[in-house]
Design a protein around this motif. Structure first.
Motif, PDB file in Angstrom:
ATOM      1  N   LEU A  53      53.244  33.994  50.372  1.00 39.23           N
ATOM      2  CA  LEU A  53      52.831  34.215  48.994  1.00 39.23           C
ATOM      3  C   LEU A  53      51.351  34.573  49.019  1.00 39.23           C
ATOM      4  CD1 LEU A  53      54.363  30.970  47.390  1.00 39.23           C
ATOM      5  CD2 LEU A  53      55.537  33.120  47.880  1.00 39.23           C
ATOM      6  N   ALA A  54      50.984  35.689  48.405  1.00 39.15           N
ATOM      7  CA  ALA A  54      49.580  36.114  48.438  1.00 39.15           C
ATOM      8  C   ALA A  54      49.156  36.653  47.079  1.00 39.15           C
ATOM      9  CB  ALA A  54      49.383  37.187  49.509  1.00 39.15           C
ATOM     10  N   THR A  55      47.905  36.415  46.745  1.00 37.37           N
ATOM     11  CA  THR A  55      47.326  36.974  45.523  1.00 37.37           C
ATOM     12  C   THR A  55      46.111  37.812  45.895  1.00 37.37           C
ATOM     13  OG1 THR A  55      45.859  35.068  45.200  1.00 37.37           O
ATOM     14  CG2 THR A  55      47.990  34.981  44.116  1.00 37.37           C
ATOM     15  N   ALA A  56      45.765  38.744  45.009  1.00 40.74           N
ATOM     16  CA  ALA A  56      44.562  39.559  45.218  1.00 40.74           C
ATOM     17  C   ALA A  56      44.120  40.141  43.884  1.00 40.74           C
ATOM     18  CB  ALA A  56      44.828  40.694  46.205  1.00 40.74           C
ATOM     19  N   ALA A  57      42.871  40.578  43.844  1.00 42.41           N
ATOM     20  CA  ALA A  57      42.357  41.223  42.635  1.00 42.41           C
ATOM     21  C   ALA A  57      42.945  42.626  42.479  1.00 42.41           C
ATOM     22  CB  ALA A  57      40.834  41.291  42.688  1.00 42.41           C
ATOM     23  N   GLY A  65      46.384  42.095  41.191  1.00 45.47           N
ATOM     24  CA  GLY A  65      45.796  42.153  39.860  1.00 45.47           C
ATOM     25  C   GLY A  65      45.423  40.792  39.305  1.00 45.47           C
ATOM     26  N   VAL A  66      45.186  39.846  40.212  1.00 47.67           N
ATOM     27  CA  VAL A  66      44.915  38.473  39.810  1.00 47.67           C
ATOM     28  C   VAL A  66      43.474  38.128  40.186  1.00 47.67           C
ATOM     29  CG1 VAL A  66      45.555  36.065  40.221  1.00 47.67           C
ATOM     30  CG2 VAL A  66      47.323  37.814  40.079  1.00 47.67           C
ATOM     31  N   SER A  67      42.595  38.074  39.191  1.00 41.37           N
ATOM     32  CA  SER A  67      41.172  37.822  39.456  1.00 41.37           C
ATOM     33  C   SER A  67      40.669  36.528  38.835  1.00 41.37           C
ATOM     34  CB  SER A  67      40.312  38.967  38.914  1.00 41.37           C
ATOM     35  OG  SER A  67      40.631  40.160  39.560  1.00 41.37           O
ATOM     36  N   SER A  68      41.148  36.231  37.655  1.00 38.73           N
ATOM     37  CA  SER A  68      40.599  35.098  36.903  1.00 38.73           C
ATOM     38  C   SER A  68      41.675  34.068  36.607  1.00 38.73           C
ATOM     39  CB  SER A  68      39.999  35.584  35.578  1.00 38.73           C
ATOM     40  OG  SER A  68      39.043  36.584  35.814  1.00 38.73           O
ATOM     41  N   VAL A  69      41.225  32.892  36.246  1.00 40.77           N
ATOM     42  CA  VAL A  69      42.153  31.815  35.867  1.00 40.77           C
ATOM     43  C   VAL A  69      43.082  32.326  34.762  1.00 40.77           C
ATOM     44  CG1 VAL A  69      42.335  29.527  34.821  1.00 40.77           C
ATOM     45  CG2 VAL A  69      40.534  30.005  36.507  1.00 40.77           C
ATOM     46  N   GLY A  70      44.378  32.139  34.968  1.00 40.05           N
ATOM     47  CA  GLY A  70      45.361  32.517  33.955  1.00 40.05           C
ATOM     48  C   GLY A  70      45.930  33.910  34.135  1.00 40.05           C
TER      49      GLY A  70
END
Ligand SMILES: Cc1cc2nc3c(=O)[nH]c(=O)nc-3n(C[C@H](O)[C@H](O)[C@H](O)COP(=O)(O)O)c2cc1C
Length: 106
Positions: A45-49, A83-88
């Protein structure tokens, strides 16, 4: 980790690779090498801006390289939340449903 059937790894994409903490965890799991470990599948599972397919490539390579050292294990799936940069920001992201569905099938 030794006795788990499945490993689920999670890391943010940091400089197109894994986070330092995650890499340290993989490195410190080195004593598993050469043992009679149980796991046969790993999920990432990975997140990125950024939200390009290429964004997560280096992260996948880092994890795949670790998995490749464990002959009975395969990297079954990568679930990428771009597309995940900020809380929420991740609220309602399709990757959450993808992870849920994959988890049900494990
Ligand atoms: C040190 C650092 C490096 C990052 N490098 C990247 C990157 O190379 N590509 C990208 O798309 N996002 C990058 N990001 C953004 C994070 O991957 C993204 O915001 C992630 O969801 C943050 O997770 P965290 O809150 O667990 O740190 C970086 C963030 C940090 C703090």
């Amino acid at each position: 980790m030794h006795d788990a059937d499945v490993l689920v790894f999670a890391t943010p994409v940091y400089y197109y690779s894994v986070s330092g903490q995650f890499k340290t965890m993989l490195d410190r799991a080195n004593p598993l090498f050469g043992t009679d470990y149980a796991f046969t599948k790993a999920y990432l599972l990975a997140t990125a801006a950024e939200n390009e397919a290429a964004t997560v490539e280096g992260t996948v390579k880092a994890v795949q390289s670790w998995v490749d050292c464990f002959d009975r294990c395969e990297l079954a799936e990568t679930i990428f939340a771009g597309g995940v940069s900020s809380v929420g920001d991740i609220a309602g992201h399709p990757a959450l449903e993808q992870a849920y569905q994959s988890g049900k099938e494990v």
